[in-house]
Design a protein around this motif. Structure first.
Motif, PDB file in Angstrom:
ATOM      1  N   THR A  34       0.727  -0.952   0.155  1.00 23.33           N
ATOM      2  CA  THR A  34      -0.142  -0.041  -0.178  1.00 23.33           C
ATOM      3  C   THR A  34       0.804   1.129  -0.392  1.00 23.33           C
ATOM      4  O   THR A  34       0.622   2.366  -0.700  1.00 23.33           O
ATOM      5  N   TRP A  35       1.793   1.248   0.985  1.00 20.07           N
ATOM      6  CA  TRP A  35       2.646   2.879   0.929  1.00 20.07           C
ATOM      7  C   TRP A  35       3.692   2.919  -0.198  1.00 20.07           C
ATOM      8  O   TRP A  35       3.809   3.902  -0.952  1.00 20.07           O
ATOM      9  N   VAL A  36       3.909   2.057  -1.079  1.00 27.66           N
ATOM     10  CA  VAL A  36       4.615   1.900  -2.709  1.00 27.66           C
ATOM     11  C   VAL A  36       4.095   2.325  -3.226  1.00 27.66           C
ATOM     12  O   VAL A  36       4.266   2.881  -3.888  1.00 27.66           O
ATOM     13  N   GLY A  43       3.876  10.276  -7.685  1.00 30.17           N
ATOM     14  CA  GLY A  43       5.448  10.866  -8.335  1.00 30.17           C
ATOM     15  C   GLY A  43       6.186  10.668  -7.363  1.00 30.17           C
ATOM     16  O   GLY A  43       7.563  11.206  -8.172  1.00 30.17           O
ATOM     17  N   ARG A  44       6.655  10.254  -6.774  1.00 33.75           N
ATOM     18  CA  ARG A  44       7.998  10.116  -5.709  1.00 33.75           C
ATOM     19  C   ARG A  44       8.481   8.851  -5.905  1.00 33.75           C
ATOM     20  O   ARG A  44      10.189   8.465  -5.409  1.00 33.75           O
ATOM     21  N   ILE A  45       8.822   8.044  -7.012  1.00 33.39           N
ATOM     22  CA  ILE A  45       9.178   6.958  -6.899  1.00 33.39           C
ATOM     23  C   ILE A  45       9.961   6.998  -8.663  1.00 33.39           C
ATOM     24  O   ILE A  45       8.514   7.584  -9.737  1.00 33.39           O
ATOM     25  N   SER A  46      10.753   7.927  -8.622  1.00 36.05           N
ATOM     26  CA  SER A  46      11.526   8.245 -10.393  1.00 36.05           C
ATOM     27  C   SER A  46      10.887   6.531 -11.384  1.00 36.05           C
ATOM     28  O   SER A  46      11.637   6.342 -10.563  1.00 36.05           O
ATOM     29  N   GLY A  47      10.259   6.942 -12.436  1.00 36.31           N
ATOM     30  CA  GLY A  47      10.438   6.449 -14.007  1.00 36.31           C
ATOM     31  C   GLY A  47       9.564   5.072 -13.091  1.00 36.31           C
ATOM     32  O   GLY A  47       9.550   4.259 -14.186  1.00 36.31           O
ATOM     33  N   ALA A  48       8.156   4.987 -12.495  1.00 40.34           N
ATOM     34  CA  ALA A  48       7.189   4.256 -11.714  1.00 40.34           C
ATOM     35  C   ALA A  48       6.612   4.685 -12.990  1.00 40.34           C
ATOM     36  O   ALA A  48       6.146   5.951 -13.625  1.00 40.34           O
ATOM     37  N   VAL A  49       5.535   3.644 -13.778  1.00 40.44           N
ATOM     38  CA  VAL A  49       4.858   3.830 -14.953  1.00 40.44           C
ATOM     39  C   VAL A  49       3.836   2.922 -14.909  1.00 40.44           C
ATOM     40  O   VAL A  49       3.542   1.835 -13.886  1.00 40.44           O
ATOM     41  N   PRO A  64      12.747   6.274  -1.698  1.00 39.66           N
ATOM     42  CA  PRO A  64      12.845   7.921  -1.214  1.00 39.66           C
ATOM     43  C   PRO A  64      13.092   8.330  -0.086  1.00 39.66           C
ATOM     44  O   PRO A  64      12.452   7.006   0.925  1.00 39.66           O
ATOM     45  N   GLN A  65      13.833   8.927   0.225  1.00 43.39           N
ATOM     46  CA  GLN A  65      14.251   8.899   1.818  1.00 43.39           C
ATOM     47  C   GLN A  65      13.592  10.174   2.491  1.00 43.39           C
ATOM     48  O   GLN A  65      13.751  10.956   1.769  1.00 43.39           O
ATOM     49  N   GLY A  66      13.698  10.197   3.537  1.00 40.06           N
ATOM     50  CA  GLY A  66      12.648  11.106   3.702  1.00 40.06           C
ATOM     51  C   GLY A  66      11.142  11.448   3.782  1.00 40.06           C
ATOM     52  O   GLY A  66      10.482  12.331   3.725  1.00 40.06           O
ATOM     53  N   SER A  67      11.098  10.379   2.905  1.00 41.13           N
ATOM     54  CA  SER A  67       9.045  10.590   2.228  1.00 41.13           C
ATOM     55  C   SER A  67       8.649   9.725   3.575  1.00 41.13           C
ATOM     56  O   SER A  67       7.402   9.973   3.122  1.00 41.13           O
ATOM     57  N   ARG A  68       8.841   9.261   4.492  1.00 44.06           N
ATOM     58  CA  ARG A  68       8.045   8.223   5.523  1.00 44.06           C
ATOM     59  C   ARG A  68       8.303   8.946   6.949  1.00 44.06           C
ATOM     60  O   ARG A  68       9.738   9.212   7.108  1.00 44.06           O
TER      61      ARG A  68
END
Length: 495
Positions: A34-36, A43-49, A64-68
């Motif tokens: 769920t978190w992923v 938009g916090r994971i670069s390149g995710a489609v 991602p650092q500091g996102s959680r």
């Protein structure tokens, strides 16, 4: 052979893949799927489609650092709270665990009042009764407003009038009156039935009213069940959280709402497994909880039918009224049932029951006579097997006797405890009898502590627990909500 093994090895390690699934990334990063998904959608994971409705994440993507936020420690701040529509004290237990002191409780049901007073060292006459009779000015200053406000206006069991209900629906506005009279309130924690979130007009009213009073509230209804946290009970409820705008941590809350990821409750998520239902059971249970002999006879009768006909998975409820016992012509049965005016789903239901009967007619006719099934009450003439092929022995299941018949379920979790008496049935291996779960076992499903005492008959206690809130969920939500405030908040000034 060597080459084949090498290809298999490469595939297993997915060296050839450009993208990974949400589940795979969640396992690698040590977080929930769920978190992923939330990280992808924001938009916090670069390149995710997103392809065919599913997120695909580059295999070299970095967490991602500091996102959680990191998991918080148990809240130790001293604060005060009021407990509206208090029931038997589910909110009280959770808030006290988090460091809270109750300065006022209100509950109109006398049986609940007796139980509440028994556990919280409160005299019965000190508990307010009807919330409508409480003047906001008569309540001393407090930090947290807790309210499991009446669910009947929104429940499927009621008429679902929502805020149009001129009595119970308007109790939400009484909560607002209290908020208006206490500008010092820092947090709001509300709970209601799942259906409250089904109509946007209900949610819109709640949002508008609380935000006008300078609260950041949950962006959307938070719908949680104890089963989300490894507690073996399906019981979806809506939770509404609010924090006073002036005390929020501005680094976390920035745009007027509390987002689900801000609460970081996914770290507590845990799936229920087959057999988890047995974790709440007690040993040496009194014989008084054995089910009536006729009920046990009917359970065993239907189990005999299930086993002897070797039907395995029953994908539909069995209703004797649709068998057509003693009727040779299927058209005659359909006429007697009013088949032509039925919706398609019910016609299919009748057809499958009739086909089942005709396939096993000799056995069923004898079975009907041996157990006098025609003269049993209607609920004993209906049976549902909801275990698929996962379970073969009825003694390893959870059973309920409902108006819809005898329902048999997997031992993963219990159906929702409800206010009406509809107590789950289990097989007691020591007694070798079917029995109801006890009030203490029902309390375990609601995470009431082991020392909690109950007043009243078993029937009253089941009803009290069916109307109550789950203590563990409130502990988690309360802790997460409080951690969204500025670090120096506390309730000392309100004493």
């Amino acid at each position: 052979m060597i080459f084949t093994d090498k290809i298999f090895f490469i595939q297993e390690n997915r060296w050839f893949m450009k993208y990974k699934t949400v589940t795979e990334v969640a396992e690698i990063w040590g977080v929930s799927a769920t978190w992923v998904t939330i990280l992808c959608s924001t938009g916090r994971i670069s390149g995710a489609v997103k392809k065919n409705g599913r997120w695909r994440i580059p295999e070299n993507a970095q967490k991602p650092q500091g996102s959680r936020r990191q998991p918080t420690k148990r809240c130790t701040a001293r604060f005060t709270f009021i407990d509206l529509f208090a029931g038997i004290g589910g909110f009280h237990q959770a808030m006290r665990y988090l460091g809270g002191k109750c300065i006022m409780a209100a509950e109109i049901n006398e049986a609940c009042v007796e139980t509440y007073a028994l556990n919280f060292k409160t005299k019965e006459d000190e508990i307010r009764r009807d919330v409508n009779d409480i003047a906001p000015s008569s309540i001393e200053s407090f930090d947290v407003l807790c309210a499991g406000f009446p669910c009947q206006p929104f429940s499927k069991a009621g008429k679902q009038k929502g805020f149009k209900d001129k009595t119970r629906g308007n109790l939400f506005y009484k909560i607002l009156d209290i908020i208006d009279g206490h500008s010092e309130i820092k947090f709001i924690i509300l709970e209601n039935v799942r259906n409250l979130a089904d109509k946007s007009e209900n949610w819109d009213i709640i949002c508008k009213e609380l935000m006008q009073r300078n609260f950041y509230i949950t962006e959307a209804p938070i719908i949680l069940s104890p089963s989300d946290f490894g507690i073996p009970q399906i019981r979806e409820r809506v939770y509404i959280l609010g924090i006073r705008k002036s005390i929020r941590n501005e680094k976390i809350l920035t745009n007027g709402y509390i987002h689900i990821e801000d609460l970081a409750i996914d770290r507590y998520f845990k799936k229920c497994k087959m057999g988890d239902a047995w974790s709440i059971l007690e040993d040496n249970v009194s014989d008084s909880y054995n089910i009536p002999e006729e009920q046990e006879l009917m359970i065993n009768a239907w189990d005999e039918l299930r086993r002897e006909t070797r039907i395995g998975v029953i994908g539909f409820p069995l209703w004797i009224s649709c068998f057509g016992v003693g009727i040779d012509n299927t058209d005659d049965l359909k006429i007697s049932l009013g088949y032509e005016s039925m919706p398609d789903w019910k016609k299919n239901f009748v057809n499958r029951n009739r086909e089942f009967y005709l396939s096993h007619r000799a056995f069923i006719d004898n079975w009907m006579e041996r157990y006098d099934m025609k003269n049993r009450i209607k609920l004993f003439q209906k049976f549902e097997w909801n275990c698929g092929t996962d379970v073969t022995d009825i003694h390893n299941t959870i059973i309920q006797v409902r108006q819809s018949g005898i329902r048999v379920k997997r031992p993963t979790y219990y159906p929702s405890l409800v206010a009406i008496v509809n107590t789950p049935i289990v097989w007691d291996r020591i007694k070798e009898r079917f029995r109801y779960i006890t009030p203490r076992e029902a309390a375990n499903l609601q995470n009431f502590h082991a020392r909690f005492k109950f007043a009243g008959t078993d029937k009253e206690i089941y009803r009290q627990l069916g109307n109550s809130v789950n203590v563990r969920i409130l502990k988690i939500l309360g802790e997460s909500l409080f951690s969204l405030a500025q670090e120096d908040w506390d309730g000392e000034e309100n004493g």
